[in-house]
Structures are given as structure tokens and as C-alpha cells.
Design a protein around this motif. Structure first.
Motif, mmCIF file in Angstrom:
data_model
loop_
_atom_site.group_PDB
_atom_site.id
_atom_site.type_symbol
_atom_site.label_atom_id
_atom_site.label_comp_id
_atom_site.label_asym_id
_atom_site.label_seq_id
_atom_site.Cartn_x
_atom_site.Cartn_y
_atom_site.Cartn_z
ATOM 1 N N THR A 1 0.610 -1.069 0.068
ATOM 2 C CA THR A 1 0.068 0.064 -0.065
ATOM 3 C C THR A 1 0.619 1.265 0.010
ATOM 4 O OG1 THR A 1 -0.199 -0.197 2.199
ATOM 5 C CG2 THR A 1 -1.961 -1.113 1.025
ATOM 6 N N GLY A 2 1.951 1.264 0.890
ATOM 7 C CA GLY A 2 2.650 2.379 0.984
ATOM 8 C C GLY A 2 2.238 3.723 1.333
ATOM 9 N N GLY A 3 3.075 4.687 1.600
ATOM 10 C CA GLY A 3 2.812 5.954 1.752
ATOM 11 C C GLY A 3 3.031 7.156 0.973
ATOM 12 N N ALA A 4 2.862 8.243 1.121
ATOM 13 C CA ALA A 4 2.965 9.302 0.143
ATOM 14 C C ALA A 4 4.354 9.491 0.030
ATOM 15 C CB ALA A 4 2.216 10.517 0.619
ATOM 16 N N SER A 5 4.995 9.869 -1.215
ATOM 17 C CA SER A 5 6.377 9.985 -1.616
ATOM 18 C C SER A 5 6.805 11.640 -1.231
ATOM 19 C CB SER A 5 6.800 9.585 -2.955
ATOM 20 O OG SER A 5 7.894 10.157 -3.109
ATOM 21 N N SER A 6 7.758 11.807 -0.720
ATOM 22 C CA SER A 6 8.200 13.244 -0.394
ATOM 23 C C SER A 6 8.649 13.865 -1.565
ATOM 24 C CB SER A 6 9.329 13.070 0.587
ATOM 25 O OG SER A 6 10.451 12.436 0.468
ATOM 26 N N ALA A 7 9.193 13.004 -2.579
ATOM 27 C CA ALA A 7 9.552 13.763 -3.774
ATOM 28 C C ALA A 7 8.475 13.940 -4.926
ATOM 29 C CB ALA A 7 10.722 12.784 -4.632
ATOM 30 N N ALA A 8 8.526 15.248 -5.573
ATOM 31 C CA ALA A 8 7.593 15.607 -6.490
ATOM 32 C C ALA A 8 7.223 14.388 -7.552
ATOM 33 C CB ALA A 8 7.799 17.060 -7.035
ATOM 34 N N PRO A 9 6.345 14.125 -8.153
ATOM 35 C CA PRO A 9 6.226 13.151 -9.114
ATOM 36 C C PRO A 9 6.648 13.554 -10.358
ATOM 37 C CG PRO A 9 4.095 13.424 -7.852
ATOM 38 C CD PRO A 9 5.052 14.488 -7.628
ATOM 39 N N LYS A 10 7.376 12.666 -11.155
ATOM 40 C CA LYS A 10 7.868 12.952 -12.431
ATOM 41 C C LYS A 10 7.313 12.299 -13.411
ATOM 42 C CE LYS A 10 11.292 9.252 -12.874
ATOM 43 N NZ LYS A 10 12.685 8.985 -13.215
ATOM 44 N N ALA A 11 7.627 12.851 -14.619
ATOM 45 C CA ALA A 11 6.922 11.980 -15.808
ATOM 46 C C ALA A 11 7.690 10.718 -15.891
ATOM 47 C CB ALA A 11 7.042 12.811 -17.271
ATOM 48 N N LEU A 12 6.726 9.908 -16.188
ATOM 49 C CA LEU A 12 7.108 8.285 -16.103
ATOM 50 C C LEU A 12 7.681 7.777 -17.476
ATOM 51 C CD1 LEU A 12 4.166 7.226 -13.667
ATOM 52 C CD2 LEU A 12 6.675 7.706 -12.868
ATOM 53 N N LYS A 13 8.332 6.924 -17.400
ATOM 54 C CA LYS A 13 8.788 6.156 -18.493
ATOM 55 C C LYS A 13 8.032 4.663 -18.315
ATOM 56 C CE LYS A 13 12.770 4.228 -21.153
ATOM 57 N NZ LYS A 13 14.250 4.075 -20.898
ATOM 58 N N VAL A 14 7.179 4.385 -19.453
ATOM 59 C CA VAL A 14 5.989 3.441 -19.258
ATOM 60 C C VAL A 14 6.282 2.445 -20.374
ATOM 61 C CG1 VAL A 14 3.698 2.538 -19.261
ATOM 62 C CG2 VAL A 14 4.418 4.817 -18.223
ATOM 63 N N GLY A 15 6.389 1.069 -20.083
ATOM 64 C CA GLY A 15 6.290 -0.031 -21.048
ATOM 65 C C GLY A 15 5.320 -1.029 -20.783
ATOM 66 N N TRP A 16 4.845 -1.340 -22.022
ATOM 67 C CA TRP A 16 3.782 -2.746 -21.811
ATOM 68 C C TRP A 16 4.222 -3.891 -22.515
ATOM 69 C CZ3 TRP A 16 -0.929 -3.378 -25.513
ATOM 70 C CH2 TRP A 16 -1.368 -4.640 -25.088
ATOM 71 N N SER A 17 4.552 -4.866 -21.921
ATOM 72 C CA SER A 17 4.775 -6.044 -22.340
ATOM 73 C C SER A 17 3.652 -7.141 -22.633
ATOM 74 C CB SER A 17 5.724 -6.995 -21.459
ATOM 75 O OG SER A 17 5.985 -8.232 -21.737
ATOM 76 N N THR A 18 3.360 -7.232 -23.679
ATOM 77 C CA THR A 18 2.359 -8.276 -23.867
ATOM 78 C C THR A 18 2.618 -9.653 -24.771
ATOM 79 O OG1 THR A 18 0.149 -8.492 -25.129
ATOM 80 C CG2 THR A 18 1.537 -7.158 -26.319
ATOM 81 N N ILE A 19 2.069 -10.629 -24.225
ATOM 82 C CA ILE A 19 2.406 -11.975 -24.846
ATOM 83 C C ILE A 19 2.255 -12.000 -26.494
ATOM 84 C CG2 ILE A 19 0.311 -13.133 -24.396
ATOM 85 C CD1 ILE A 19 3.631 -14.670 -24.386
ATOM 86 N N TYR A 20 0.992 -11.226 -27.019
ATOM 87 C CA TYR A 20 0.897 -10.982 -28.596
ATOM 88 C C TYR A 20 -0.069 -9.815 -28.751
ATOM 89 C CZ TYR A 20 -2.950 -14.479 -27.045
ATOM 90 O OH TYR A 20 -4.029 -15.034 -26.437
ATOM 91 N N LEU A 21 -0.092 -9.401 -30.034
ATOM 92 C CA LEU A 21 -0.522 -8.309 -30.418
ATOM 93 C C LEU A 21 -1.616 -8.650 -31.534
ATOM 94 C CD1 LEU A 21 1.619 -5.169 -30.063
ATOM 95 C CD2 LEU A 21 -0.560 -5.479 -28.911
ATOM 96 N N ALA A 22 -1.471 -9.783 -32.148
ATOM 97 C CA ALA A 22 -2.399 -9.913 -33.228
ATOM 98 C C ALA A 22 -3.818 -10.107 -33.235
ATOM 99 C CB ALA A 22 -1.761 -11.196 -34.251
ATOM 100 N N PRO A 23 -4.136 -10.732 -32.059
ATOM 101 C CA PRO A 23 -5.772 -10.683 -32.137
ATOM 102 C C PRO A 23 -6.211 -9.144 -31.803
ATOM 103 C CG PRO A 23 -4.539 -12.174 -30.524
ATOM 104 C CD PRO A 23 -3.681 -11.373 -31.048
#
Length: 357
Positions: free
Chosen positions: A39-61
Motif C-alpha cells: 500500500t505504501g505512503g506518500a512520497s516526499s519527492a515531487a512526481p515526475k513524468a514516467l517512462k512506461v512500457g507494456w509487455s504483452t504476450i501477443y498483439l495480433a488478436p
């Protein structure tokens, strides 16, 4: 549970892109180092823009293509809000070992968020837990792993079977003869949906299961499987079907053979929805649900909230949509392909409730 024609990304090219950009991404660490499932508590650092990746087993369907489109649209919104800096999709092309390698590469490249639609419920656990230990927020959606150290977003597949089977039992007045159309034997989704259905049918001893058919979730093999079962049991009064292509196959068979249109349960497979809408005037009735594509959006929003230090549930169970004779017109898309999966978008207020906001 709105399709795009984008080609599936090739996993090897995606990995190459990761390695090629290594020198440009040395300061992309996550702002929180607590385990993703905590659950965690609030971070003292200001949120930054995130580097996001999505790994999917497939994309064809087509379901995956719609999910990708929905996810990219939400990423665009979050970029405009300054919450996401970059986003990449990694397609394992059905290869679990390749998916493990992709996640490992994202750990090396210090991604802040890794979204995963898993190709295995267990094989990905070690690398996903490694990502969590590295301070990366990992959110798994749709096809879930067993690890409790990552945030998991999904639906209740047992309830899927239970809900649709109960509708059918009620429609039949608690008695009759049915064919059950299930997915491939041993596939967890199929087994879970049938488990829920069996719970219901066991309460109705006057509902006889004439045949329990297993088929791929594709129209052609499903049509062949249903036609064979139906020829042996032409007096059925209903069909329990746990997948949209299976439902379409059953209904198409009855229509082509000019047989009585018995109640058939379904999914938001557009080909089935179209035929349902067309035959509704002839008295055909159904209920359908969906594995909604917006699971990806909820997963992304959970990751963004977690990265900002907000407490997020480790397990998020998303309610199953319910498509009925009364609201069918809100879902069916006559101008879209049969193999699309129309779904109503989920309001942000509902996402906030699921995240405990």
C-alpha cells in the motif's frame, strides 16, 4: 469484454530499440522504491513524468489491437498532463521466454512502470518480482500471474460463467436440455468460466447437459464443433457458450439450418452482437459479458497513482459488463468488423472507485 489496423510490433525490434536508447535513459528511475503490491505512503519527492512500457504476450488478436489503441489514447492524455514522459509496447509474439527477456531489458533500462499481459501465470513471476525489487511499479492485467508482489487487475472469470449460466437457467425455467460450448480443455479461462457455470447448473437437476463441447475461440472450428453436437442433439432448448466466437458459431448454425432460435449466452464479439440484434425481432434472446479492454487503462492509472505515492490495492477486480436484450444497441457496432469487441468506455469516476480514491 473500436479496433485499429496497426500491425503488431515485432519483439526483436522492440528490444533493439531498448538497447539503442540505453545511453539516453540513465536517469529514469522510479520515484518510489516500495513493492508494487504494497500500500505504501506518500512520497516526499515531487512526481515526475514516467517512462512506461507494456509487455504483452501477443498483439495480433483484434482484442489486443483494441486494447493497444485504448491504452495509447490514455497515454496521450497522461502525457498532456505531464504524468507520462514516454511509452513503448513490446510484443512477445506468443513466446514466453521472449516476454521475460523484454521485461528484463526494461529493468536494465530503468523503466518507471511496466505493464504486463502475461503469457504464463507462473513463468513470469521471477522477472516481474525482480522488477518490483528494483523499485519499478509493475501492474499485471487481463492474463494474470500468481505472484502477489505485483498489482493485478482483472475480472472474475468464475463469476462470468456463474452470471451467464444463471441467466440461461432462469430463461429455461429451470428445466431443459442444453449444449455447453467451452474453450480449449485445460485453458484456465475456460476452466474457470465452466466452474462458475457448473455451480449454477448443479442447482437445476432438470437442466440436462446433452454435450459439453471444447473448441478454440475461433469461428470456423467452433461452427464445426457445434454442428456436430447439434446434429446429435437437435432437441436442445438452450446453449451455454462462454466465448463470443463460440456463440456466433452456434447462432449461425441455427440460422443457416432454419432451426428454432434457442437462448444462447455470449460475449461482446461483434459478429455475435450483430446477429443477435438482427434476430431479436424474431424472438432470439441472449446475455453477454466481456473481458473489457479498459483493464489496460485501469492498470496504467493504478501504476501512475502508485508511482506518485498513493496507496493502491494489490488486487483490483473489475466488475463484468452486462449486455442484455434491453441495452444491446449501446454495444453492437454494425459498421465494425465481426471480430471486434465493442465496449463502453469506463468513466474516470469508476476508475477512481476501483483504485480506492
Amino acid at each position: 469484454m473500436t479496433r485499429m489496423t496497426r500491425r503488431a510490433l515485432i519483439a526483436s525490434a522492440a528490444l533493439g530499440a531498448l538497447l539503442a536508447t540505453a545511453a539516453c535513459n540513465v536517469d529514469q528511475g522510479n520515484t518510489t522504491a516500495s513493492p508494487a503490491g504494497a500500500t505504501g505512503g506518500a512520497s516526499s519527492a515531487a512526481p515526475k513524468a514516467l517512462k512506461v512500457g507494456w509487455s504483452t504476450i501477443y498483439l495480433a488478436p483484434s482484442w489486443m489491437q483494441q486494447t493497444l489503441q485504448m491504452l495509447e489514447e490514455d497515454v496521450a492524455k497522461l502525457k498532456a498532463e505531464g504524468k507520462v514522459a514516454s511509452y513503448e509496447t513490446f510484443n512477445a509474439n506468443g513466446d514466453t521466454s521472449q516476454q521475460i527477456a523484454q521485461i528484463q531489458a526494461m529493468i536494465t533500462q530503468k523503466y518507471d512502470v511496466i505493464l504486463v499481459d502475461a503469457g504464463s501465470s507462473t513463468a513470469l513471476n521471477p522477472v516481474m518480482e525482480k522488477a518490483v525489487a528494483a523499485g519499478i511499479v509493475v501492474v499485471n492485467f487481463d492474463s494474470l500471474v500468481t505472484s502477489e508482489k505485483v498489482i493485478r487487475v482483472g475480472t472474475d472469470q468464475v463469476e462470468w460463467g456463474r452470471m451467464t449460466a444463471q441467466w440461461l437457467a432462469d430463461k429455461l425455467g429451470g428445466k431443459g436440455e442444453i449444449i455447453a460450448m467451452n474453450g480449449p480443455a485445460g485453458v484456465s479461462v475456460s476452466e474457470e468460466r465452466w466452474k462458475g457455470a457448473e455451480e449454477v447448473f448443479k442447482k437445476y437437476p432438470d437442466i440436462k447437459i446433452a454435450a459439453n463441447v471444447h473448441s478454440e475461440y475461433n469461428l470456423a472450428p467452433a461452427a464445426q464443433a457445434f454442428a456436430s453436437a447439434y446434429s446429435a442433439h437437435p432437441t436442445i432448448t438452450g446453449v451455454f457458450s462462454q466465448g463470443g466466437a463460440l456463440s456466433a458459431a452456434a447462432l449461425q448454425t441455427l440460422v443457416k439450418q432454419d432451426k428454432k432460435l434457442v437462448p444462447i449466452t455470449g460475449e461482446n464479439y461483434n459478429g455475435f452482437l450483430k446477429l443477435w440484434a438482427d434476430k431479436r425481432k424474431e424472438g432470439f434472446s441472449s446475455i453477454a459479458t466481456a473481458q473489457p479492454n479498459y483493464l489496460a487503462v485501469i492498470a496504467l492509472r493504478a501504476a501512475v497513482a502508485k508511482s506518485a505515492g498513493t496507496a493502491v490495492p494489490s488486487t483490483i477486480t473489475v466488475p463484468l459488463p452486462k449486455i442484455t436484450d434491453e441495452n444491446l444497441d449501446q454495444f453492437v457496432k454494425p459498421d465494425q468488423p465481426d471480430d471486434s469487441y465493442p465496449i463502453q468506455p469506463i468513466p474516470q469516476s469508476e476508475i477512481d472507485k476501483l483504485l480506492g480514491a
